[in-house]
Scaffold this motif. Structure first.
Motif, PDB file in Angstrom:
ATOM      1  N   ALA A  79       7.877  12.216  13.735  1.00 25.42           N
ATOM      2  CA  ALA A  79       8.486  13.503  13.384  1.00 25.42           C
ATOM      3  C   ALA A  79       9.247  13.400  12.069  1.00 25.42           C
ATOM      4  O   ALA A  79       9.173  14.304  11.218  1.00 25.42           O
ATOM      5  CB  ALA A  79       9.424  13.962  14.504  1.00 25.42           C
ATOM      6  N   GLY A  80       9.952  12.291  11.882  1.00 22.87           N
ATOM      7  CA  GLY A  80      10.679  12.098  10.631  1.00 22.87           C
ATOM      8  C   GLY A  80       9.749  12.008   9.436  1.00 22.87           C
ATOM      9  O   GLY A  80      10.010  12.591   8.375  1.00 22.87           O
ATOM     10  N   GLY A  81       8.640  11.271   9.615  1.00 15.04           N
ATOM     11  CA  GLY A  81       7.676  11.152   8.525  1.00 15.04           C
ATOM     12  C   GLY A  81       7.045  12.477   8.172  1.00 15.04           C
ATOM     13  O   GLY A  81       6.921  12.830   6.987  1.00 15.04           O
ATOM     14  N   ILE A  82       6.657  13.248   9.183  1.00  9.34           N
ATOM     15  CA  ILE A  82       6.049  14.557   8.939  1.00  9.34           C
ATOM     16  C   ILE A  82       7.052  15.497   8.294  1.00  9.34           C
ATOM     17  O   ILE A  82       6.717  16.276   7.392  1.00  9.34           O
ATOM     18  CB  ILE A  82       5.513  15.137  10.259  1.00  9.34           C
ATOM     19  N   ALA A  83       8.328  15.420   8.740  1.00  9.78           N
ATOM     20  CA  ALA A  83       9.364  16.270   8.153  1.00  9.78           C
ATOM     21  C   ALA A  83       9.547  15.955   6.661  1.00  9.78           C
ATOM     22  O   ALA A  83       9.673  16.859   5.834  1.00  9.78           O
ATOM     23  CB  ALA A  83      10.675  16.082   8.906  1.00  9.78           C
ATOM     24  N   LEU A  84       9.549  14.668   6.324  1.00 13.29           N
ATOM     25  CA  LEU A  84       9.708  14.279   4.918  1.00 13.29           C
ATOM     26  C   LEU A  84       8.512  14.741   4.082  1.00 13.29           C
ATOM     27  O   LEU A  84       8.685  15.175   2.937  1.00 13.29           O
ATOM     28  CB  LEU A  84       9.876  12.770   4.810  1.00 13.29           C
ATOM     29  N   LEU A  85       7.318  14.647   4.643  1.00 13.37           N
ATOM     30  CA  LEU A  85       6.146  15.142   3.915  1.00 13.37           C
ATOM     31  C   LEU A  85       6.205  16.659   3.756  1.00 13.37           C
ATOM     32  O   LEU A  85       5.777  17.198   2.725  1.00 13.37           O
ATOM     33  CB  LEU A  85       4.866  14.729   4.649  1.00 13.37           C
ATOM     34  N   GLY A  86       6.758  17.338   4.769  1.00 11.66           N
ATOM     35  CA  GLY A  86       6.960  18.778   4.632  1.00 11.66           C
ATOM     36  C   GLY A  86       7.971  19.110   3.547  1.00 11.66           C
ATOM     37  O   GLY A  86       7.804  20.063   2.779  1.00 11.66           O
ATOM     38  N   VAL A 100       0.825  -1.208   0.000  1.00 16.69           N
ATOM     39  CA  VAL A 100       0.000   0.000   0.000  1.00 16.69           C
ATOM     40  C   VAL A 100       0.861   1.260   0.000  1.00 16.69           C
ATOM     41  O   VAL A 100       0.565   2.233  -0.718  1.00 16.69           O
ATOM     42  CB  VAL A 100      -0.950  -0.011   1.213  1.00 16.69           C
ATOM     43  N   VAL A 101       1.947   1.264   0.777  1.00 18.94           N
ATOM     44  CA  VAL A 101       2.805   2.441   0.834  1.00 18.94           C
ATOM     45  C   VAL A 101       3.507   2.663  -0.505  1.00 18.94           C
ATOM     46  O   VAL A 101       3.583   3.796  -1.009  1.00 18.94           O
ATOM     47  CB  VAL A 101       3.831   2.312   1.975  1.00 18.94           C
ATOM     48  N   ALA A 102       4.022   1.592  -1.110  1.00 25.70           N
ATOM     49  CA  ALA A 102       4.672   1.732  -2.419  1.00 25.70           C
ATOM     50  C   ALA A 102       3.660   2.186  -3.472  1.00 25.70           C
ATOM     51  O   ALA A 102       3.956   3.061  -4.297  1.00 25.70           O
ATOM     52  CB  ALA A 102       5.317   0.409  -2.830  1.00 25.70           C
ATOM     53  N   PHE A 103       2.479   1.618  -3.441  1.00 28.15           N
ATOM     54  CA  PHE A 103       1.423   1.985  -4.392  1.00 28.15           C
ATOM     55  C   PHE A 103       1.028   3.447  -4.219  1.00 28.15           C
ATOM     56  O   PHE A 103       1.057   4.242  -5.180  1.00 28.15           O
ATOM     57  CB  PHE A 103       0.228   1.053  -4.186  1.00 28.15           C
ATOM     58  N   GLY A 104       0.665   3.820  -3.004  1.00 21.68           N
ATOM     59  CA  GLY A 104       0.212   5.185  -2.757  1.00 21.68           C
ATOM     60  C   GLY A 104       1.315   6.212  -2.927  1.00 21.68           C
ATOM     61  O   GLY A 104       1.097   7.288  -3.496  1.00 21.68           O
ATOM     62  N   GLY A 105       2.515   5.876  -2.458  1.00 19.38           N
ATOM     63  CA  GLY A 105       3.611   6.834  -2.525  1.00 19.38           C
ATOM     64  C   GLY A 105       4.101   7.087  -3.934  1.00 19.38           C
ATOM     65  O   GLY A 105       4.552   8.196  -4.252  1.00 19.38           O
ATOM     66  N   ALA A 146       8.865   7.998   1.184  1.00 14.11           N
ATOM     67  CA  ALA A 146       9.577   7.782   2.441  1.00 14.11           C
ATOM     68  C   ALA A 146       8.804   8.363   3.620  1.00 14.11           C
ATOM     69  O   ALA A 146       8.755   7.761   4.708  1.00 14.11           O
ATOM     70  CB  ALA A 146      10.969   8.409   2.361  1.00 14.11           C
ATOM     71  N   GLY A 147       8.182   9.518   3.415  1.00  9.37           N
ATOM     72  CA  GLY A 147       7.405  10.126   4.497  1.00  9.37           C
ATOM     73  C   GLY A 147       6.209   9.281   4.881  1.00  9.37           C
ATOM     74  O   GLY A 147       5.925   9.074   6.074  1.00  9.37           O
ATOM     75  N   LEU A 148       5.495   8.755   3.894  1.00 13.31           N
ATOM     76  CA  LEU A 148       4.362   7.868   4.174  1.00 13.31           C
ATOM     77  C   LEU A 148       4.826   6.594   4.875  1.00 13.31           C
ATOM     78  O   LEU A 148       4.205   6.136   5.839  1.00 13.31           O
ATOM     79  CB  LEU A 148       3.643   7.517   2.870  1.00 13.31           C
ATOM     80  N   ALA A 149       5.923   6.013   4.388  1.00 14.48           N
ATOM     81  CA  ALA A 149       6.424   4.762   4.965  1.00 14.48           C
ATOM     82  C   ALA A 149       6.817   4.948   6.423  1.00 14.48           C
ATOM     83  O   ALA A 149       6.491   4.122   7.287  1.00 14.48           O
ATOM     84  CB  ALA A 149       7.610   4.257   4.155  1.00 14.48           C
ATOM     85  N   ASP A 152       9.828  14.482 -11.411  1.00 13.68           N
ATOM     86  CA  ASP A 152      10.175  14.919 -10.050  1.00 13.68           C
ATOM     87  C   ASP A 152      10.494  13.695  -9.187  1.00 13.68           C
ATOM     88  O   ASP A 152       9.681  13.268  -8.365  1.00 13.68           O
ATOM     89  CB  ASP A 152       9.015  15.726  -9.465  1.00 13.68           C
ATOM     90  N   VAL A 153      11.695  13.158  -9.366  1.00  8.04           N
ATOM     91  CA  VAL A 153      12.098  11.979  -8.601  1.00  8.04           C
ATOM     92  C   VAL A 153      12.238  12.318  -7.123  1.00  8.04           C
ATOM     93  O   VAL A 153      11.839  11.547  -6.242  1.00  8.04           O
ATOM     94  CB  VAL A 153      13.413  11.404  -9.158  1.00  8.04           C
ATOM     95  N   ALA A 154      12.817  13.474  -6.829  1.00  7.07           N
ATOM     96  CA  ALA A 154      13.013  13.874  -5.430  1.00  7.07           C
ATOM     97  C   ALA A 154      11.681  13.962  -4.688  1.00  7.07           C
ATOM     98  O   ALA A 154      11.563  13.517  -3.542  1.00  7.07           O
ATOM     99  CB  ALA A 154      13.745  15.211  -5.366  1.00  7.07           C
ATOM    100  N   GLY A 155      10.675  14.520  -5.345  1.00  9.60           N
ATOM    101  CA  GLY A 155       9.356  14.608  -4.722  1.00  9.60           C
ATOM    102  C   GLY A 155       8.758  13.244  -4.470  1.00  9.60           C
ATOM    103  O   GLY A 155       8.169  12.993  -3.415  1.00  9.60           O
ATOM    104  N   ALA A 156       8.902  12.341  -5.443  1.00 11.92           N
ATOM    105  CA  ALA A 156       8.365  10.989  -5.283  1.00 11.92           C
ATOM    106  C   ALA A 156       9.059  10.252  -4.141  1.00 11.92           C
ATOM    107  O   ALA A 156       8.424   9.558  -3.343  1.00 11.92           O
ATOM    108  CB  ALA A 156       8.520  10.206  -6.583  1.00 11.92           C
ATOM    109  N   VAL A 157      10.370  10.400  -4.047  1.00 10.35           N
ATOM    110  CA  VAL A 157      11.115   9.746  -2.960  1.00 10.35           C
ATOM    111  C   VAL A 157      10.690  10.310  -1.613  1.00 10.35           C
ATOM    112  O   VAL A 157      10.477   9.576  -0.644  1.00 10.35           O
ATOM    113  CB  VAL A 157      12.633   9.926  -3.173  1.00 10.35           C
ATOM    114  N   ALA A 158      10.544  11.633  -1.531  1.00  9.63           N
ATOM    115  CA  ALA A 158      10.185  12.268  -0.266  1.00  9.63           C
ATOM    116  C   ALA A 158       8.805  11.838   0.214  1.00  9.63           C
ATOM    117  O   ALA A 158       8.615  11.500   1.386  1.00  9.63           O
ATOM    118  CB  ALA A 158      10.247  13.792  -0.402  1.00  9.63           C
ATOM    119  N   VAL A 159       7.810  11.823  -0.682  1.00 10.24           N
ATOM    120  CA  VAL A 159       6.455  11.481  -0.253  1.00 10.24           C
ATOM    121  C   VAL A 159       6.357   9.999   0.097  1.00 10.24           C
ATOM    122  O   VAL A 159       5.682   9.612   1.071  1.00 10.24           O
ATOM    123  CB  VAL A 159       5.414  11.877  -1.324  1.00 10.24           C
TER     124      VAL A 159
END
Length: 257
Positions: free
Chosen positions: A233-240, A54-59, A206-209, A197-204
């Motif tokens: 906190a790490g997840g929220i930071a990555l989503l930010g 689910v995380v890989a799919f959604g992210g 990783a943040g969800l995971a 936007d690879v960086a954006g995809a990685v960030a979202v």
């Protein structure tokens, strides 16, 4: 094959794709206890057989949609089935928890390419015919809840009468048929120039995971523990960071406006 007939065959196949993508979220439910004993999952780690997909799919879904726009929906639809095929084989042959989760991540990544490209192909096939488009969207939309319901039933039957690896072997012939049928059934869609936007995809992703990981482990670690709060906190930071990347991008994965 007549063009009209081919369009409806293509719609059936796109609905099947949606059915299979959603079914993969529910089909492993009944098999989890057997997988735990065979692969050595911890009680906490077992939930990641579901979460990894689910995380890989959604992210990666946003990235999948962007790649579909840039490289062509038909090409990405076929690529998604190739990745799903590989992930299914890995998951079926897994002899350890880590390998099983790798297979599930690959299946989720494949689904993240299949789902947005399928919707694009549907619009190409029926977008110029409003009445037919309504029927096509209704059938496509009905495939999702049908897949979720069927997954619970099929997972139980397969686990009871065969064994849990057959849950993943089921996807192998379907993936092969999809890969072979895509060039004949699906319309060609032109590629476009643009950036990914690879960086954006990685960030979202990783943040969800990390956020899901914190929530799953919270009952054991404690909601107020340093481990839980640190992961949250790490997840929220990555989503930010993801939001900041989107704001800076000229062509973002998500338009914040």
């Amino acid at each position: 094959m007549r063009t009209d007939s081919r369009r409806w065959w293509a719609l059936g196949f796109l609905a099947l794709a949606q059915f299979m993508v959603i079914m993969d979220t529910s089909i492993i439910g009944v098999a989890l206890p057997k997988m735990q004993s065979d692969l050595g999952f911890s009680p906490d780690g077992l939930s990641w057989v579901f979460n990894a997909y689910v995380v890989a799919f959604g992210g990666l879904l946003l990235l999948g949609g962007r790649l579909s726009d840039l490289l062509g929906a038909r090409r990405m639809f076929a690529a998604g089935w190739v990745i799903t095929l590989g992930g299914s084989v890995v998951a079926a042959l897994a002899g350890s928890a880590g390998v099983e989760l790798t297979g599930r991540v690959l299946q989720g990544a494949g689904a993240a390419l299949i789902a947005p490209s399928a919707l694009t192909l549907l619009m190409v096939l029926f977008g110029a015919r409003p009445k037919e488009l309504t029927k096509a969207l209704a059938l496509y939309g009905a495939a999702a809840p049908a897949g979720g319901t069927a997954g619970v039933f099929l997972g139980g039957v397969i686990t009871e009468w065969l064994s849990w690896p057959w849950i993943f072997w089921l996807y192998v012939p379907i993936s092969l048929i999809a890969i072979a049928a895509t060039p004949a059934l699906m319309p060609a869609t032109p590629a476009r120039r643009g950036v990914v936007d690879v960086a954006g995809a990685v960030a979202v992703t990783a943040g969800l995971a990390l956020t899901v990981f914190a929530i799953v482990r919270a009952p054991e670690q404690g909601w107020g523990s340093a481990a839980t709060l640190g992961a949250l906190a790490g997840g929220i930071a990555l989503l930010g960071i993801f939001l900041a990347i989107q704001r800076a991008r000229r062509v973002p994965l998500v338009r914040l406006g």
